[in-house]
Design a protein around this motif. Structure first.
Motif, PDB file in Angstrom:
ATOM      1  N   LYS A  13      64.507  24.581  38.377  1.00 50.88           N
ATOM      2  CA  LYS A  13      63.936  23.307  37.924  1.00 50.88           C
ATOM      3  C   LYS A  13      62.876  23.540  36.851  1.00 50.88           C
ATOM      4  O   LYS A  13      62.720  22.739  35.936  1.00 50.88           O
ATOM      5  N   GLU A  16      64.705  24.038  33.686  1.00 52.19           N
ATOM      6  CA  GLU A  16      65.272  22.763  33.242  1.00 52.19           C
ATOM      7  C   GLU A  16      64.180  21.876  32.614  1.00 52.19           C
ATOM      8  O   GLU A  16      64.377  21.293  31.547  1.00 52.19           O
ATOM      9  N   ALA A  17      63.017  21.828  33.262  1.00 53.25           N
ATOM     10  CA  ALA A  17      61.952  20.916  32.801  1.00 53.25           C
ATOM     11  C   ALA A  17      61.316  21.402  31.507  1.00 53.25           C
ATOM     12  O   ALA A  17      61.006  20.604  30.625  1.00 53.25           O
ATOM     13  N   PHE A  18      61.109  22.721  31.389  1.00 51.12           N
ATOM     14  CA  PHE A  18      60.311  23.217  30.258  1.00 51.12           C
ATOM     15  C   PHE A  18      61.126  24.036  29.246  1.00 51.12           C
ATOM     16  O   PHE A  18      60.581  24.462  28.220  1.00 51.12           O
ATOM     17  N   ARG A  68      50.869  20.621  31.672  1.00 52.97           N
ATOM     18  CA  ARG A  68      52.027  19.765  31.987  1.00 52.97           C
ATOM     19  C   ARG A  68      52.487  20.161  33.383  1.00 52.97           C
ATOM     20  O   ARG A  68      52.812  21.329  33.633  1.00 52.97           O
ATOM     21  N   VAL A  70      54.954  19.321  36.723  1.00 46.39           N
ATOM     22  CA  VAL A  70      56.140  18.600  37.190  1.00 46.39           C
ATOM     23  C   VAL A  70      56.252  18.694  38.710  1.00 46.39           C
ATOM     24  O   VAL A  70      56.124  19.780  39.289  1.00 46.39           O
ATOM     25  N   GLY A  72      58.656  18.879  41.423  1.00 48.36           N
ATOM     26  CA  GLY A  72      60.056  19.313  41.387  1.00 48.36           C
ATOM     27  C   GLY A  72      61.009  18.399  42.129  1.00 48.36           C
ATOM     28  O   GLY A  72      62.191  18.322  41.790  1.00 48.36           O
ATOM     29  N   MET A  75      61.139  15.323  39.706  1.00 54.83           N
ATOM     30  CA  MET A  75      61.254  15.722  38.289  1.00 54.83           C
ATOM     31  C   MET A  75      60.463  14.741  37.412  1.00 54.83           C
ATOM     32  O   MET A  75      60.914  14.304  36.360  1.00 54.83           O
ATOM     33  N   GLU A  76      59.259  14.459  37.870  1.00 52.02           N
ATOM     34  CA  GLU A  76      58.344  13.578  37.139  1.00 52.02           C
ATOM     35  C   GLU A  76      57.221  14.438  36.588  1.00 52.02           C
ATOM     36  O   GLU A  76      56.783  15.384  37.269  1.00 52.02           O
ATOM     37  N   MET A  77      56.745  14.112  35.374  1.00 56.75           N
ATOM     38  CA  MET A  77      55.724  14.971  34.760  1.00 56.75           C
ATOM     39  C   MET A  77      54.388  14.244  34.612  1.00 56.75           C
ATOM     40  O   MET A  77      54.346  13.091  34.199  1.00 56.75           O
ATOM     41  N   ASP A 115      52.162  25.205  31.760  1.00 54.00           N
ATOM     42  CA  ASP A 115      53.303  24.417  32.227  1.00 54.00           C
ATOM     43  C   ASP A 115      53.511  24.814  33.687  1.00 54.00           C
ATOM     44  O   ASP A 115      53.613  26.022  33.991  1.00 54.00           O
ATOM     45  N   LEU A 117      55.286  23.791  37.748  1.00 54.11           N
ATOM     46  CA  LEU A 117      56.192  22.972  38.571  1.00 54.11           C
ATOM     47  C   LEU A 117      56.037  23.410  40.020  1.00 54.11           C
ATOM     48  O   LEU A 117      55.885  24.595  40.298  1.00 54.11           O
TER      49      LEU A 117
END
Ligand code: GLA
Length: 397
Positions: A13, A16-18, A68, A70, A72, A75-77, A115, A117
């Motif tokens: 994840k 995927e996010a970053f 930043r 997230v 997991g 999947m909201e930032m 960053d 998560l």
């Protein structure tokens, strides 16, 4: 979900996010409070354990001061500044981490962004300290990322401060210490005055069931803070009437409470009885463990729950139903509410061979009274928070 699977999912994840590789990863477990309720902020004693579910926090550095973060599962930032980590109104889930960023930032010359998560398998709102698992995993990962080296107790305090200042709960250090110092098949015994932490073997004859009630008092944080307030008021009273120094309820014995309670407002007097009795029960409980007397230990758990009901009023119908049901099952050794109270989970002590049969009997009895099932799961006293090998999940997936 195993810890490895959680780690793998979190790493996937993160990518995927970053769209970049993670640099650090840490894991911190939830906790169960086994004996010693609301004693931590009264400078008393608790027997607790880290449990076999937790939170994985993964991060990588950035150039500036922007963070930043997230969640997991959603999947909201959330985005915030490492230099001015102010609470978020929009993403309340981020506030625990923002609080940790403030704490870790205070140890850096110049706070840096990241960053990050997190992903957890600690059920939320179940009284298993999902928030401490998040704070501790974030504190560990971000310290490693930024090259600062807080001690385990520093990390616990950073998490506690995040709760106080960013979530509004005036909690003690129990949750964070349990998450940091847990060991497999052992209980964590903490003296919350000296902050001396040791672990004691649980033996092979003990297992715990956690019964999650899904009850959550609407004003739970306010109730928690109100209990703390009454305990502090009581300590100030005892300081004026006892011949020896009293800085917290830890310094007051049951006999002293009985003798001097009348000069105190009746509600504060009643509240104070709970941590005072609990401190004594934890000391006796520890001896029971040393003697291998789990039956006597279980009785102390029942007494603890009665004290919650009678003096602290931090139980509820659903928790009482679990404990009442447990009392009717001869195989159960003891049961009580675990953690802040007003909902959440009850912990039930049994022999490991009885997990199935007791779970079924408990569920049946609970459902009869409450009308719907509770979540029952066997938990293991587990190892505490630690860094994870950041490259492992990529290689495994
Ligand atoms: C919550 C708090 C802890 C402790 C327990 C009650 O879990 O976060 O600090 O006070 O309640 O023992």
């Amino acid at each position: 979900m195993t810890k490895d699977t959680l780690h793998q999912k979190a790493a996937a994840k993160f990518r995927e996010a970053f769209e970049r590789e993670p640099a650090v990863a840490a894991y911190a477990p939830g906790r169960v409070e086994v004996l010693g309720n609301h004693t931590d902020y009264n400078e008393g004693f608790v027997l607790s354990a880290a449990i076999d579910c937790g939170t994985c926090f993964i991060a990588a550095p950035t150039d500036g001061t922007t963070c930043r973060l997230v969640a997991g599962d959603l999947m909201e930032m959330a985005t915030f500044s490492a230099e001015r980590p102010t609470p978020s109104r929009r993403h309340s889930w981020a506030n625990y981490v923002i609080g940790v960023v403030a704490g870790v930032g205070a140890m850096q010359r110049r706070p840096k962004g990241f960053d990050g998560l997190f992903l957890s398998n600690v059920p939320l709102g179940a009284g298993l300290s999902s928030s401490a698992a998040l704070e501790v995993s974030a504190g560990m990962a971000l310290s490693a990322l930024h090259g600062v080296t807080p001690s385990a107790l520093d990390l616990a305090r950073i998490g506690q401060r995040a709760e106080h200042d960013y979530a509004g709960v005036k909690c003690g250090l129990l949750d964070q210490i349990s998450s940091l110092f847990g060991e497999p098949d052992r209980l964590v015994m903490t003296d919350f005055r000296s902050l001396k932490v040791e672990t004691v073997p649980l033996g092979t004859d003990a297992a715990f069931l956690m019964c999650r009630t899904h009850a959550r008092h609407a004003l739970v944080d306010g109730e928690y803070n109100a209990r703390r307030h009454h305990c502090e008021e009581a300590a100030r009273h005892f300081a004026t009437v006892l011949p020896h120094p009293v800085t917290a309820l830890r310094d007051v014995s049951w006999a002293e409470w009985e003798q001097h309670r009348d000069g105190l407002n009746p509600l504060a007097a009643r509240r104070a009885a709970h941590p005072i009795g609990e401190n004594d029960r934890v000391r006796r409980g520890r001896q029971c463990l040393a003697d291998g007397n789990l039956a006597a230990f279980g009785q102390l758990m029942y007494e603890s729950h009665e004290s919650s009901q009678k003096y602290f009023e931090n139980s509820c119908e659903q928790l009482d139903a679990v404990v009442a049901a447990a009392r009717q099952i001869p195989l159960v050794l003891g049961a009580r509410l675990s953690g802040g109270g007003f909902g959440g989970s009850a912990v039930v002590l049994i022999h490991p061979r009885d997990v199935e049969v007791v779970s079924v009997a408990l569920q049946k009895a609970y459902q009869k009274v409450i009308g719907h099932p509770c979540d029952i799961r066997a938990i293991r006293a587990s190892g505490g928070a630690h860094m994870l090998d950041v490259t492992a999940p990529a290689a495994a997936s």
